[in-house]
Design a protein around this motif. Structure first.
Motif, PDB file in Angstrom:
ATOM      1  N   VAL A 175      -6.153 -15.077  50.369  1.00 54.84           N
ATOM      2  CA  VAL A 175      -5.949 -13.734  50.022  1.00 54.84           C
ATOM      3  C   VAL A 175      -6.581 -12.662  51.110  1.00 54.84           C
ATOM      4  N   ALA A 176      -7.841 -13.165  51.503  1.00 52.53           N
ATOM      5  CA  ALA A 176      -8.631 -12.200  52.532  1.00 52.53           C
ATOM      6  C   ALA A 176      -7.638 -12.240  54.040  1.00 52.53           C
ATOM      7  N   SER A 177      -7.092 -13.511  54.411  1.00 53.80           N
ATOM      8  CA  SER A 177      -6.439 -13.539  55.829  1.00 53.80           C
ATOM      9  C   SER A 177      -5.089 -13.251  55.663  1.00 53.80           C
ATOM     10  N   HIS A 178      -4.295 -13.038  54.588  1.00 52.77           N
ATOM     11  CA  HIS A 178      -2.930 -12.895  54.572  1.00 52.77           C
ATOM     12  C   HIS A 178      -2.530 -11.507  53.962  1.00 52.77           C
ATOM     13  N   GLN A 179      -1.369 -10.927  54.221  1.00 57.25           N
ATOM     14  CA  GLN A 179      -0.901  -9.783  53.859  1.00 57.25           C
ATOM     15  C   GLN A 179      -0.031 -10.012  52.634  1.00 57.25           C
ATOM     16  N   ILE A 180      -0.657  -9.484  51.546  1.00 58.63           N
ATOM     17  CA  ILE A 180       0.286  -9.886  50.253  1.00 58.63           C
ATOM     18  C   ILE A 180       0.837  -8.317  49.786  1.00 58.63           C
ATOM     19  N   ALA A 181       1.922  -8.157  49.505  1.00 56.32           N
ATOM     20  CA  ALA A 181       2.539  -6.889  49.037  1.00 56.32           C
ATOM     21  C   ALA A 181       1.656  -6.745  47.757  1.00 56.32           C
ATOM     22  N   ASP A 182       1.225  -5.246  47.667  1.00 59.87           N
ATOM     23  CA  ASP A 182       0.485  -4.694  46.448  1.00 59.87           C
ATOM     24  C   ASP A 182       1.319  -5.009  45.184  1.00 59.87           C
ATOM     25  N   SER A 183       2.653  -5.026  45.425  1.00 62.29           N
ATOM     26  CA  SER A 183       3.352  -5.390  44.203  1.00 62.29           C
ATOM     27  C   SER A 183       3.512  -6.810  43.721  1.00 62.29           C
ATOM     28  N   VAL A 184       3.042  -7.460  44.316  1.00 64.84           N
ATOM     29  CA  VAL A 184       2.802  -8.805  44.104  1.00 64.84           C
ATOM     30  C   VAL A 184       1.930  -9.191  43.223  1.00 64.84           C
ATOM     31  N   LYS A 185       1.985  -9.890  41.858  1.00 62.34           N
ATOM     32  CA  LYS A 185       1.159 -10.155  40.926  1.00 62.34           C
ATOM     33  C   LYS A 185       0.712 -11.791  41.557  1.00 62.34           C
ATOM     34  N   ILE A 186      -0.568 -11.741  41.129  1.00 57.73           N
ATOM     35  CA  ILE A 186      -1.339 -13.007  41.685  1.00 57.73           C
ATOM     36  C   ILE A 186      -2.000 -13.862  40.544  1.00 57.73           C
ATOM     37  N   ILE A 187      -1.831 -15.052  40.407  1.00 60.20           N
ATOM     38  CA  ILE A 187      -2.629 -15.568  39.398  1.00 60.20           C
ATOM     39  C   ILE A 187      -3.336 -17.055  40.498  1.00 60.20           C
ATOM     40  N   ASP A 188      -4.599 -17.012  40.341  1.00 57.36           N
ATOM     41  CA  ASP A 188      -5.331 -18.083  40.973  1.00 57.36           C
ATOM     42  C   ASP A 188      -5.741 -18.883  39.894  1.00 57.36           C
ATOM     43  N   LEU A 189      -5.491 -20.300  40.254  1.00 59.72           N
ATOM     44  CA  LEU A 189      -5.931 -21.426  39.410  1.00 59.72           C
ATOM     45  C   LEU A 189      -7.320 -21.841  39.806  1.00 59.72           C
ATOM     46  N   SER A 190      -7.756 -21.497  41.172  1.00 61.30           N
ATOM     47  CA  SER A 190      -9.314 -21.991  41.289  1.00 61.30           C
ATOM     48  C   SER A 190     -10.526 -21.181  40.586  1.00 61.30           C
ATOM     49  N   GLN A 191     -11.441 -21.573  41.079  1.00 57.79           N
ATOM     50  CA  GLN A 191     -12.770 -20.798  40.465  1.00 57.79           C
ATOM     51  C   GLN A 191     -13.045 -19.372  41.370  1.00 57.79           C
ATOM     52  N   ASP A 192     -12.298 -19.375  42.281  1.00 54.56           N
ATOM     53  CA  ASP A 192     -12.685 -18.211  43.225  1.00 54.56           C
ATOM     54  C   ASP A 192     -13.021 -16.690  42.772  1.00 54.56           C
ATOM     55  N   PHE A 193     -11.901 -16.341  41.665  1.00 54.13           N
ATOM     56  CA  PHE A 193     -12.173 -15.119  41.286  1.00 54.13           C
ATOM     57  C   PHE A 193     -12.408 -15.004  39.965  1.00 54.13           C
ATOM     58  N   ARG A 194     -12.961 -15.989  39.279  1.00 56.34           N
ATOM     59  CA  ARG A 194     -13.362 -16.087  38.058  1.00 56.34           C
ATOM     60  C   ARG A 194     -14.937 -15.554  38.106  1.00 56.34           C
ATOM     61  N   TRP A 195     -15.634 -15.602  38.977  1.00 58.78           N
ATOM     62  CA  TRP A 195     -16.852 -15.186  39.296  1.00 58.78           C
ATOM     63  C   TRP A 195     -16.858 -13.843  39.876  1.00 58.78           C
ATOM     64  N   ASN A 196     -15.755 -13.154  40.154  1.00 57.81           N
ATOM     65  CA  ASN A 196     -15.604 -11.727  40.793  1.00 57.81           C
ATOM     66  C   ASN A 196     -15.095 -10.668  39.676  1.00 57.81           C
ATOM     67  N   GLU A 197     -15.051 -11.057  38.520  1.00 57.90           N
ATOM     68  CA  GLU A 197     -14.691 -10.307  37.591  1.00 57.90           C
ATOM     69  C   GLU A 197     -15.554 -10.296  36.505  1.00 57.90           C
ATOM     70  N   ALA A 198     -15.318  -9.246  35.511  1.00 56.20           N
ATOM     71  CA  ALA A 198     -16.218  -9.336  34.131  1.00 56.20           C
ATOM     72  C   ALA A 198     -15.214  -9.702  33.110  1.00 56.20           C
ATOM     73  N   THR A 199     -15.603 -10.261  31.968  1.00 62.12           N
ATOM     74  CA  THR A 199     -14.754 -10.721  30.845  1.00 62.12           C
ATOM     75  C   THR A 199     -14.222  -9.333  30.266  1.00 62.12           C
ATOM     76  N   THR A 200     -15.025  -8.284  30.246  1.00 60.29           N
ATOM     77  CA  THR A 200     -14.635  -7.190  29.750  1.00 60.29           C
ATOM     78  C   THR A 200     -13.539  -6.260  30.249  1.00 60.29           C
ATOM     79  N   GLY A 201     -12.985  -6.884  31.518  1.00 63.46           N
ATOM     80  CA  GLY A 201     -12.104  -6.130  32.198  1.00 63.46           C
ATOM     81  C   GLY A 201     -12.625  -5.005  33.329  1.00 63.46           C
ATOM     82  N   ALA A 202     -13.889  -4.977  33.126  1.00 64.67           N
ATOM     83  CA  ALA A 202     -14.403  -4.099  34.280  1.00 64.67           C
ATOM     84  C   ALA A 202     -14.552  -5.107  35.406  1.00 64.67           C
ATOM     85  N   THR A 203     -14.093  -4.888  36.474  1.00 64.45           N
ATOM     86  CA  THR A 203     -13.832  -5.817  37.649  1.00 64.45           C
ATOM     87  C   THR A 203     -14.691  -5.678  38.763  1.00 64.45           C
ATOM     88  N   VAL A 204     -15.017  -6.616  39.435  1.00 62.64           N
ATOM     89  CA  VAL A 204     -15.591  -6.461  40.947  1.00 62.64           C
ATOM     90  C   VAL A 204     -14.552  -6.609  41.994  1.00 62.64           C
TER      91      VAL A 204
END
Length: 333
Positions: free
Chosen positions: A84-113
């Protein structure tokens, strides 16, 4: 019916990537635009995922080489964030990550980092389905974390968890990924059982966050013992805790909580692992022994614990029926 969603898969040669391709190729609303794999680029997808012979003529690409509506990241822990950091991904593209990388960047409440300006929502539909529907980026939960949370959510929502929760869970060898290691090799794994990461499994972090959000200030200590099992896929988990609830009260609580969720089934009978293997189901079974409530929680680690849940999240993101492409058959024998 003509497919309306173009999907791309990064890291499509591994177990989760292959399982995801199997689901997407059969999904009535999806066309797979590319399947990326640095190690398999130029090779036929069906030469690596041999069960797909006759199902697709896709060739693994070295990079994302077509426009998509949704991008699935199956690149592994640490690699998804780099991508994600090294590629240009259009803002319109939805992303679903199956790794743990972004599980720890967001909050369960929906308030995200935000990460690189992108806010990932935690993708456990039985916890926050409406938040997922409104999201652009989703962090798929871990497999053990899924089984644990589905066992505990009804009690947690009512703030009924005690100070201690004891859990043991045994997982199939596919949970370790496709790269060989000493503990995933057939000759070691077969007819063998061992523990690992006792009381310190990484999935406890996301589970603890959920419990703290739903039961603030009084969330329990979780004592979790994971086991490596001598089988390929599936998670068999036992949770037990003290409660004054009668069995019938607990069953009603669980039935009410999951009544609108298509993939969680409360069984009347003591279940076995084959009931969930090759499905997106979680089967729960409750017993009461004295003051101990015993909760059996069963999932397929590659489906409800990974690729199936990712497709479930995709359905929610695009306003589809949550179960589209996921009405799968268990292997009874």
């Amino acid at each position: 019916m003509k497919a309306t969603i173009k999907a791309g898969v990064i890291g499509a040669a591994g177990y989760a990537g292959g399982e995801l391709l199997r689901l997407l190729l059969q999904h009535p609303q999806v066309a797979v635009a590319f399947a990326q794999s640095a190690s398999q680029a130029g090779k036929a997808v069906a030469a690596t995922h041999t069960d797909l012979v006759g199902e697709t003529e896709l060739i693994f690409s070295a990079k994302a080489d077509a426009a998509v509506d949704v991008l699935f990241l199956c690149a592994g822990h640490g690699e998804a964030a780099k991508y994600v950091a090294s590629h240009q991904i259009a803002d319109s593209v939805k992303i679903i990550d199956l790794s743990q990388d972004f599980r720890w960047n967001e909050a369960t409440t929906g308030a995200t980092v935000p990460f690189e300006g992108r806010e990932f929502v935690y993708g456990l539909p039985e916890l926050q389905r409406e938040e997922i529907r409104q999201a652009q980026y989703v962090a798929n939960p871990g497999c053990f974390a899924t089984a644990m949370q589905l066992a505990l959510l009804p009690l947690t929502q009512q703030q009924l968890l005690p100070q201690q929760v004891h859990i043991s869970g045994i997982t199939g060898s596919t949970g370790a990924g496709q790269s060989l290691s000493a503990t995933s090799h057939f000759s070691w794994r077969t007819e063998n059982v061992s523990t690992y990461k006792v009381m310190e499994h990484q999935h406890l972090r996301e589970v603890g966050r959920t419990l703290q959000h739903l039961q603030p200030g009084t969330s329990p200590e979780i004592y979790f013992i994971p086991y490596r099992g001598p089988f390929a896929r599936g998670i068999f988990m036992i949770t037990y805790l003290e409660t004054d609830l009668k069995l019938e009260q607990a069953q009603t609580l669980y039935q009410d909580y999951y009544s609108s969720h298509p993939f969680v089934v409360l069984s009347k009978y003591n279940p076995d692992l084959k009931q969930v293997v090759n499905t997106n189901k979680c089967v729960l079974y409750l017993e009461k022994h004295g003051r101990q409530l015993v909760i059996t929680s069963l999932i397929d680690n590659l489906l409800k614990g990974a690729a199936g849940q990712a497709v479930q999240n995709m359905n929610l993101l695009f306003g589809l029926d949550e179960a589209d492409g996921l009405r799968l058959k268990a292997t009874a024998f």
